[in-house]
Design a protein around this motif. Structure first.
Motif, PDB file in Angstrom:
ATOM      1  N   MET A 333       0.816  -1.216   0.000  1.00 59.77           N
ATOM      2  CA  MET A 333       0.000   0.000   0.000  1.00 59.77           C
ATOM      3  C   MET A 333       0.853   1.270   0.000  1.00 59.77           C
ATOM      4  SD  MET A 333      -2.992  -1.212  -0.189  1.00 59.77           S
ATOM      5  CE  MET A 333      -3.969  -2.658   0.171  1.00 59.77           C
ATOM      6  N   ILE A 338      -4.375   3.460  -1.154  1.00 63.50           N
ATOM      7  CA  ILE A 338      -5.651   3.406  -0.437  1.00 63.50           C
ATOM      8  C   ILE A 338      -6.715   4.198  -1.193  1.00 63.50           C
ATOM      9  CG2 ILE A 338      -6.848   3.970   1.695  1.00 63.50           C
ATOM     10  CD1 ILE A 338      -4.911   1.690   2.029  1.00 63.50           C
ATOM     11  N   GLN A 357      -0.236  -2.427   8.818  1.00 65.22           N
ATOM     12  CA  GLN A 357      -0.962  -1.426   8.043  1.00 65.22           C
ATOM     13  C   GLN A 357      -1.045  -0.116   8.818  1.00 65.22           C
ATOM     14  OE1 GLN A 357      -2.007  -1.963   4.751  1.00 65.22           O
ATOM     15  NE2 GLN A 357      -0.685  -3.726   5.186  1.00 65.22           N
ATOM     16  N   SER A 361      -8.970   1.633   5.554  1.00 60.00           N
ATOM     17  CA  SER A 361      -9.942   1.832   4.491  1.00 60.00           C
ATOM     18  C   SER A 361     -11.147   0.942   4.772  1.00 60.00           C
ATOM     19  CB  SER A 361      -9.344   1.487   3.128  1.00 60.00           C
ATOM     20  OG  SER A 361     -10.344   1.445   2.121  1.00 60.00           O
TER      21      SER A 361
END
Length: 390
Positions: A333, A338, A357, A361
């Motif tokens: 990511m 995102i 993370q 989201s």
């Protein structure tokens, strides 16, 4: 309850060192019995739970963690019923990394949990120095648990354009072996050929996440699902077979890209998600199969910028797909991944916690890989079969 001696120790340890040593997530260190609820949620007053975890002195193995994924390491220890080994990773003012272990490892099997994700170089150096330190401390065997194997996308010494490039995936394997690792356990390596970069004296276990995601997909009540691979047809076939055995009849579909030069292979050594979204838009997306009024499962090993997986999802939506899911073992990511996912036709993106993370989201669902790794460690300790797990 945490002993008075332990409280005094905690008060003298700085917060960064406390976290690295494994105390922050569980509140467990020297003491043997601890009120987990009281430590984890200090502002609440829930019913106290008495929890006993054996110390490393009571086990024939130790588990340590670097800064790559300490929460996953703590979760693994909880499942195994043991404490995370006490260690400290610090830096000099010029950036040099220093490793210290506070538990004896002499004659023990030692496991080091470290994802070599961003910051990749720091996490890789931590792993190498931890292995070297443990080897000098007379550990019986050292197993590197790499939920995410960094530098795995650099596999070809000469690109298709003739430019000479680094073979970093092999170089990392050489460094790990030189430092003294005995075994490497990773999750969904980018290419199976990475296992061949290690000499015969280093055992490599490449764990597959397929069986771990099947129960989650079964709860989705999929309608005539179609599995669409991006970069790994073999893994997609395995997912299809597992779903079919679980009573969910699944078919295969294929996405490919065409450009000015004709067919563009999505399975090339350069990972499809390596390019940015502007580069992907230069190619038109094509699909082979039938997805009208059917649920689609897009399968890939990692999501970096999110450009290729969202491009495929948008095209499948135009083809009449009912719901579109994406499954990825590793969620890097980077950049605006995102935002790209949130604006795409994807209904849900299922990832595993091989990489911590930092952004959230509504479309991303994170599953844990800890049970699979914990079972793997248990099988290694008892000389059991690991392939039977997946």
């Amino acid at each position: 309850k945490i002993s008075t001696a332990a409280r005094r120790l905690f008060s003298r340890v700085s917060k960064p060192a406390w976290r690295v040593a494994g105390f922050a997530s569980l509140g467990i260190g020297i003491g043997t019995t601890v009120s987990y609820a009281k430590v984890a949620r200090k502002k609440e007053t829930p019913k106290e739970i008495e929890l006993y975890l054996p110390t490393n002195d009571e086990k024939n193995y130790c588990i340590f963690a670097g800064n790559g994924n300490p929460l996953l390491a703590n979760e693994i220890c909880m499942l195994l019923g043991t404490q995370l080994g006490r260690s400290m990773i610090s830096k000099f003012h010029d950036g040099e990394i220093k490793i210290r272990f506070f538990d004896s490892v002499r004659g023990k099997k030692v496991y080091v949990v470290q994802s070599t994700c961003n910051p990749t170089n720091d996490n890789l150096m931590e792993l190498l120095l931890m292995i070297s330190t443990l080897r000098r401390a007379s550990a019986d065997s050292i197993t590197a648990i790499l939920p995410y194997y960094g530098y795995s996308r650099q596999l070809a010494p000469i690109s298709k354009t003739g430019v000479r490039t680094s073979l970093a995936a092999a170089d990392v394997a050489i460094m790990l072996r030189t430092m003294g690792v005995d075994q490497v356990v990773s999750v969904d390596l980018h290419k199976d050929q990475i296992e061949g970069f290690f000499k015969s004296d280093v055992t490599v276990e490449n764990l597959d996440i397929t069986k771990a995601v099947i129960p989650y997909l079964q709860r989705k009540e999929l309608r005539d699902p179609v599995c669409v691979p991006i970069g790994g047809v073999k893994k997609a076939k395995h997912l299809r077979d597992c779903l079919t055995r679980a009573g969910v009849e699944t078919e295969m579909g294929f996405v490919f890209y065409t450009g000015d030069t004709g067919f563009v292979n999505v399975n090339e050594d350069t990972h499809p998600d390596e390019t940015d979204s502007t580069e992907v838009m230069k190619h038109s997306t094509e699909f082979v199969g039938d997805v009208k009024d059917r649920d689609v499962i897009i399968l890939t090993d990692l999501i970096d910028t999110g450009s290729r997986v969202t491009s495929a999802a948008n095209h499948l939506s135009q083809c009449g797909a009912r719901r579109i899911y994406a499954i990825a073992s590793h969620a890097l990511m980077t950049g605006n991944a995102i935002e790209v996912i949130d604006k795409s036709s994807l209904d849900e993106v299922v990832v595993f916690n091989t990489i911590p993370q930092k952004k959230d989201s509504a479309k991303i669902r994170e599953l844990t890989i800890a049970p699979l790794i914990a079972k793997t460690i248990s099988r290694i300790n008892t000389d059991g079969s690991i392939k039977a797990l997946y």
